[in-house]
Design a protein around this motif. Structure first.
Motif, short mmCIF file in Angstrom:
data_model
loop_
_atom_site.label_atom_id
_atom_site.label_comp_id
_atom_site.label_asym_id
_atom_site.label_seq_id
_atom_site.Cartn_x
_atom_site.Cartn_y
_atom_site.Cartn_z
N ARG A 3 0.81 -1.11 -0.04
CA ARG A 3 0.03 -0.12 0.02
C ARG A 3 1.16 1.10 0.24
N PRO A 4 0.46 2.20 -0.78
CA PRO A 4 1.09 3.58 -0.50
C PRO A 4 1.21 4.05 0.88
N GLU A 5 2.11 4.54 1.05
CA GLU A 5 2.38 5.36 2.73
C GLU A 5 1.91 6.54 2.48
N ILE A 6 1.11 6.91 3.67
CA ILE A 6 0.58 8.14 4.05
C ILE A 6 1.73 9.18 4.21
N VAL A 7 2.04 10.21 3.45
CA VAL A 7 2.92 11.17 3.55
C VAL A 7 2.68 12.54 4.12
N GLY A 8 1.28 12.61 4.14
CA GLY A 8 0.76 13.85 4.56
C GLY A 8 -0.76 14.23 4.52
N LYS A 9 -1.40 15.22 5.00
CA LYS A 9 -2.76 15.28 4.80
C LYS A 9 -3.09 16.64 3.93
N ALA A 10 -4.16 16.71 3.04
CA ALA A 10 -4.23 17.78 2.33
C ALA A 10 -5.82 18.14 2.20
N VAL A 11 -6.18 19.38 1.64
CA VAL A 11 -7.66 19.60 1.16
C VAL A 11 -7.64 19.74 -0.33
N TYR A 67 -4.46 11.93 -8.57
CA TYR A 67 -5.84 11.27 -7.85
C TYR A 67 -5.37 9.79 -7.21
N LYS A 68 -4.60 9.13 -7.77
CA LYS A 68 -4.69 7.67 -7.34
C LYS A 68 -3.87 7.69 -5.88
N ARG A 69 -3.28 8.70 -5.43
CA ARG A 69 -2.65 8.69 -4.30
C ARG A 69 -3.28 9.54 -3.20
N VAL A 70 -4.66 9.91 -3.73
CA VAL A 70 -5.57 10.56 -2.77
C VAL A 70 -6.44 9.51 -1.76
N ARG A 71 -6.39 9.86 -0.54
CA ARG A 71 -7.31 8.86 0.14
C ARG A 71 -8.09 9.65 1.31
N ASN A 72 -9.32 9.04 1.42
CA ASN A 72 -10.26 9.84 2.43
C ASN A 72 -9.86 9.70 3.77
#
Length: 72
Positions: A3-11, A67-72
């Motif tokens: 799974r891709p690693e979470i690197v940050g949070k954004a809007v 888009y493919k790296r954006v998670r909810n």
């Protein structure tokens, strides 16, 4: 599968493929986000521009993100 690693949070700010950021249109594979939380500071941006090259540089700044790296 890894799974891709979470690197940050954004809007997410825009999904309009014709919007231009850093001199380049978003296109269909990217969206515009504003980085709110940086987890992995040295992550290189997929589409750097100007002096904004890493996630640490992008704090509170708009960047293009796939888009493919954006998670909810």
């Amino acid at each position: 599968m890894l799974r891709p690693e979470i690197v940050g949070k954004a809007v997410v700010i825009s999904t309009n493929p014709t919007n231009v950021l850093g001199g380049q249109a978003l296109g269909r594979l990217f969206c515009e986000v504003v980085v709110k939380v940086v987890i992995k500071r040295n992550t290189v941006l997929p589409r750097p521009y100007g002096d904004i090259e890493t996630l640490a540089d992008a704090m509170s700044m708009p960047v293009q993100w796939p888009y493919k790296r954006v998670r909810n």
